[in-house]
Design a protein around this motif. Sequence first.
Motif, mmCIF file in Angstrom:
data_model
loop_
_atom_site.group_PDB
_atom_site.id
_atom_site.type_symbol
_atom_site.label_atom_id
_atom_site.label_comp_id
_atom_site.label_asym_id
_atom_site.label_seq_id
_atom_site.Cartn_x
_atom_site.Cartn_y
_atom_site.Cartn_z
ATOM 1 N N ILE A 5 10.194 6.840 -7.528
ATOM 2 C CA ILE A 5 9.647 7.981 -7.187
ATOM 3 C C ILE A 5 8.259 8.282 -7.903
ATOM 4 O O ILE A 5 7.078 8.799 -7.268
ATOM 5 N N ALA A 6 8.041 8.030 -8.961
ATOM 6 C CA ALA A 6 6.951 8.165 -9.670
ATOM 7 C C ALA A 6 5.821 7.106 -9.235
ATOM 8 O O ALA A 6 4.379 7.460 -8.846
ATOM 9 N N CYS A 7 6.019 6.103 -8.817
ATOM 10 C CA CYS A 7 5.058 5.073 -8.150
ATOM 11 C C CYS A 7 4.809 5.585 -6.859
ATOM 12 O O CYS A 7 3.286 5.731 -6.456
ATOM 13 N N VAL A 43 -9.767 3.799 -2.929
ATOM 14 C CA VAL A 43 -8.179 3.326 -2.645
ATOM 15 C C VAL A 43 -8.157 3.042 -1.170
ATOM 16 O O VAL A 43 -7.401 1.926 -1.087
ATOM 17 N N ASN A 44 -8.735 3.606 0.046
ATOM 18 C CA ASN A 44 -8.467 3.200 1.206
ATOM 19 C C ASN A 44 -9.034 1.793 1.221
ATOM 20 O O ASN A 44 -8.726 0.705 2.361
ATOM 21 N N ALA A 45 -10.169 1.482 0.682
ATOM 22 C CA ALA A 45 -10.958 0.175 0.735
ATOM 23 C C ALA A 45 -9.826 -1.024 0.048
ATOM 24 O O ALA A 45 -9.737 -1.930 0.685
ATOM 25 N N VAL A 95 1.961 8.456 -7.383
ATOM 26 C CA VAL A 95 0.667 7.935 -7.675
ATOM 27 C C VAL A 95 0.126 7.548 -6.401
ATOM 28 O O VAL A 95 -1.002 7.830 -6.092
ATOM 29 N N VAL A 96 0.892 6.475 -5.651
ATOM 30 C CA VAL A 96 0.167 5.858 -4.548
ATOM 31 C C VAL A 96 -0.261 6.821 -3.373
ATOM 32 O O VAL A 96 -1.356 6.900 -2.746
ATOM 33 N N LEU A 97 0.673 7.811 -2.912
ATOM 34 C CA LEU A 97 0.522 8.893 -2.070
ATOM 35 C C LEU A 97 -0.650 9.656 -2.538
ATOM 36 O O LEU A 97 -1.702 10.135 -1.625
ATOM 37 N N TYR A 98 -0.739 10.234 -3.615
ATOM 38 C CA TYR A 98 -1.717 11.075 -4.216
ATOM 39 C C TYR A 98 -3.150 10.348 -4.181
ATOM 40 O O TYR A 98 -3.864 10.885 -3.593
ATOM 41 N N ALA A 99 -3.152 9.003 -4.526
ATOM 42 C CA ALA A 99 -4.346 8.296 -4.587
ATOM 43 C C ALA A 99 -4.943 8.286 -3.024
ATOM 44 O O ALA A 99 -6.077 8.038 -2.766
ATOM 45 N N HIS A 100 -3.872 7.784 -2.262
ATOM 46 C CA HIS A 100 -4.174 7.627 -0.991
ATOM 47 C C HIS A 100 -4.763 8.653 -0.088
ATOM 48 O O HIS A 100 -5.379 8.642 0.794
ATOM 49 N N SER A 113 3.130 12.483 -12.478
ATOM 50 C CA SER A 113 4.401 11.601 -11.893
ATOM 51 C C SER A 113 5.250 11.215 -12.930
ATOM 52 O O SER A 113 6.288 11.165 -12.772
ATOM 53 N N ASN A 114 4.864 10.936 -14.076
ATOM 54 C CA ASN A 114 5.524 10.395 -15.208
ATOM 55 C C ASN A 114 6.489 11.660 -15.706
ATOM 56 O O ASN A 114 7.648 11.394 -16.170
#
Length: 186
Positions: A43-45, A61-63, A48-53, A3-4
């Motif tokens: 976009i980088a953030c 992450v769901n918790a 990361v959030v979408l990939y982790a989720h 992402s970076n």
Amino acid sequence: MLSNIIAVVLNLVLNYILIFGNFGLPALGVKGAAIATVISRFIACLIVVLYAHLSKKYTFVNAIFKRFFPKKETIVYIFKNSYILLINEIMWSLGMTLLNYCFSKSGNEAYTAVNITSTFSNLFGLVGTSVGTGMAVLLGQQLGSKKFVEAKEDSYRYISFALFIGIVVGTLMFILRNTVPQLYDF
């Protein structure tokens, strides 16, 4: 990391387009650089959030999303134990803001000198901050493990080490006090 990398490439492309006004867009200069940086960081953030989720690897992450807001009791507990620090940080920030305001009214020479000295002191201040954070983590682990005797004994060693680091950093700052300003073009 991916992402970076995407963010850096996107920032470069957007800088080229927005700073110089390429592809029919107006030249925005510094504003274009700021816009490009914000877009690329967002976009980088988002990546990361979408990939982790969405990834099956990171089920914890769901918790986090389910318990995003703490209970009222937790907020009260945190505030009761940290309001003094919060007041201290607010007062320090206001003081620094007022100090910078006063120096900005003193003319370009004074403000330039303040910027150079603050950059110099921040560089060395990072050492103290890093050492302090490391010691806080180590003591926090011991206290969390209920090793109170060891934590108390180690805290004295950490204080001695921090004092030693402070003396070394202060000495280096004193030695380099005339060299660092010469690196700048006035």
